[in-house]
Design an enzyme around this catalytic site. Structure first.
Site, PDB file in Angstrom:
ATOM      1  N   HIS A  71      26.831  -2.727   9.288  1.00 23.02           N
ATOM      2  CA  HIS A  71      26.309  -2.736   7.923  1.00 23.02           C
ATOM      3  C   HIS A  71      24.907  -2.134   7.871  1.00 23.02           C
ATOM      4  CE1 HIS A  71      29.546  -5.743   7.692  1.00 23.02           C
ATOM      5  NE2 HIS A  71      29.620  -5.411   6.425  1.00 23.02           N
ATOM      6  N   LYS A  72      24.013  -2.658   8.710  1.00 24.39           N
ATOM      7  CA  LYS A  72      22.630  -2.157   8.747  1.00 24.39           C
ATOM      8  C   LYS A  72      21.984  -2.609  10.046  1.00 24.39           C
ATOM      9  CE  LYS A  72      20.867  -1.661   4.054  1.00 24.39           C
ATOM     10  NZ  LYS A  72      20.158  -2.332   2.965  1.00 24.39           N
TER      11      LYS A  72
END
Lengths: 85, 474
Positions: B317-318
């Site tokens: 995701h990040k």
């Protein structure tokens, strides 16, 4: 039914599924039906190595190749390599 | 914004009509590829060049790997893809930490090609599948279409080439059922995204989940409400988007993998991950967890593999601390569930039945919702402060949000569980629970509601603050 197949089914029923009333045969879908999860799949893969006496490189196997007991043995025959003694 | 979407809607309709008239699979592939590139260029501009470059590189690498299926060549391909992904997605974020140092300042301005995480993972699965001797031999045209496929290029579901290739090559005529099912899924998706929007923004300005996470004085009840509210906002947003993607693909006769399957009915963390963002979850299982977990036989290694896999899930995701914590948290939940299963087996304890099954559901639901705090919080300090408030009995002072927000969350939960219970009981697809209504009346209602929703979304709501699809940022 070959002895190794019976051995595998017995292991899956008694050690993995462990639910009363659930019957497993050579063609029972295990992964796609949700009967076994990812961790159980690892147990089954390692058991399959023991039963067939091969090393099965997991990088060559997909869960769909392990969906039924029949598929497991054909996968072992396809990608399994004899174990080093 | 509404003009762009209108152009895209008209473009999709035209492509749909054209594709229905074309019977040659190759010509259909060309048509879909051109429209997919135009669609992506409309959203991501010059980043379409990155997509084309990645496509050519992976196609070439795959051809090499087919001739010489060695682990070194596979990992070389994986590394190049991760460098491409990391260069665009992770370098700007990491550089921001050192932005005061001039060499890193410029790197923070790198923009991220939308959907890069999704189509890079599709490319990786192709390389893994070639290495696994899967019988896939796409032409460059087919592989390019797989990577750029319009309905999935922005935010998935993450497809696999062995599932898509036969569909690209099929010359079957489109059926009325495809159109009906596709439109129903699109309608359902838009409706779900509207629910997500309502949860996020609230009924009045300054309310809702988005504003709640900015609040500095949160009690335990507030935090739980926000965590549960955000869990449902994320579900309705992403599952709604997935319905639209699957529906649009179905308009052209393509069947995409499902991405969600009643996730909040799960009675264990393990079950949850077979029901939530399934295309990514199964990707991680097939290409990360299984190869890793079977490398050694010890139990500790298997548990560590779970933890590593879930951290990678978070990092997908990040590359921020909160996502690492979120991934690790789920890894720990899965390990704990595994230990619990083993304990049950050892003592022959049956945890099913009228009492234990609802309890298992409740514990799972609360544990999953608690994790959303880390997924949504702007930084780790805020996430830990909220966690402390949720877990500390002294912080349970009267809730600080307006009553109508509690009603919105309550009504959403009631609606979700009612429909989910119906679906689970009937074992039916979304639309089948309404099968008892005459088809003419159903179609009329669907069409009318679709027009109302489109009007609200593209016209009426444009006057208020804009709402971005949450997963576009990933």
């Amino acid at each position: 039914m070959p002895e190794t197949t019976e051995q595998m089914i017995e292991y899956i029923v008694e050690e993995i599924v462990r639910r009363p009333g659930v019957k497993v045969d050579e063609d029972t879908p295990l992964v796609s039906s949700g009967l076994i999860d990812s961790l159980a799949l690892v147990d089954i893969l390692l058991k399959l190595e023991d039963v067939t006496g091969t090393h099965i490189p997991a990088g060559k196997v997909q869960p769909k190749d392990m969906d039924t007991v029949r598929l497991m043995f054909s996968t072992a025959a396809r990608v399994g390599k004899p174990r080093k003694k | 914004m509404s003009k762009t979407w209108l152009v895209e809607a008209v473009g999709i309709s035209l492509a749909c009509l054209l594709s229905w008239r074309v019977s040659s699979p190759r010509l259909r592939q060309v048509l879909f590829l051109i429209s997919s590139y135009l669609f992506y260029a409309g959203v991501a501009r010059w980043f379409v060049g990155v997509l084309v470059a990645s496509t050519l590189m992976n196609y070439g690498w795959g051809s090499l790997l087919r001739r010489r299926p060695t682990a070194g060549l596979l990992w070389g391909g994986v590394l190049v893809n991760l460098l491409l992904l990391g260069g665009f997605k992770y370098v700007p974020g990491i550089s921001a930490s050192w932005a005061q140092m001039s060499p890193f300042a410029a790197l923070t301005r790198i923009a991220v090609p939308v959907g890069i995480s999704f189509w890079t993972f599709e490319a990786l699965s192709y390389l893994f599948d070639v290495y696994r001797d899967q019988e896939i031999d796409p032409s460059l045209l087919e592989f390019s279409l797989y990577m750029a496929f319009g309905p999935t290029v922005l935010s998935g579901p993450i497809c696999r080439l062995p599932d898509m290739l036969p569909q690209f090559r099929e010359a079957r005529p489109l059926e009325w059922e495809d159109l009906r099912h596709g439109l129903q899924r699109i309608w359902l998706g838009i409706f779900m995204m509207m629910v997500a929007r309502t949860l996020g923004s609230g009924l009045q300005p300054g309310q809702g989940v988005d504003a709640g996470f900015e609040s500095t004085r949160l009690g335990g009840i507030d935090v739980w409400l926000l965590a549960i509210g955000y869990g449902f906002q994320l579900f309705f947003d992403f599952a709604g988007y997935s319905h639209i993607a699957i529906g649009v693909a179905r308009l052209f006769g393509f069947r995409l993998p499902e991405n969600f399957n009643l996730p909040y009915l799960s009675t264990s963390p393990s079950e949850f991950w077979t029901r939530w963002h399934m295309s990514l979850s199964f990707w991680i299982r097939d290409y990360v967890f299984l190869p890793l977990a079977t490398a050694r036989r010890e139990v500790w290694w298997r548990n560590l593999s779970l933890l590593i896999s879930m951290v990678i899930f978070g990092l997908w995701h990040k590359a921020t601390l909160v996502f690492v914590i979120w991934g690790a948290y789920h890894g720990v939940l899965l390990v704990l569930h595994r230990v619990w299963q083993q304990t049950q087996r050892r003592f022959g304890f049956d945890s099913t039945g009228w009492f234990f099954t609802p309890m298992a559901w409740l514990v799972t639901f609360l544990a999953i919702c608690f994790g959303w705090i880390f997924f949504r919080a702007p930084n780790s300090e805020k996430a830990f402060a909220m966690s402390r408030a949720a877990l500390s009995p002294t912080s349970y002072h009267p809730p600080s949000f307006a009553l109508d927000y509690y009603l919105v969350v309550g009504a959403t939960l009631a609606g979700y569980f009612l429909v989910s219970a119906l679906r689970a009981r009937l074992g039916a697809e979304d639309e089948s629970i309404f099968a008892w209504i005459p088809v003419e009346l159903r179609s009329g209602c669907y069409a009318a509601m679709l027009y109302v929703l489109i009007f609200l979304y593209f016209v009426a709501f444009q006057t208020t603050q804009p709402h971005a699809f949450i997963y576009f940022q990933f």
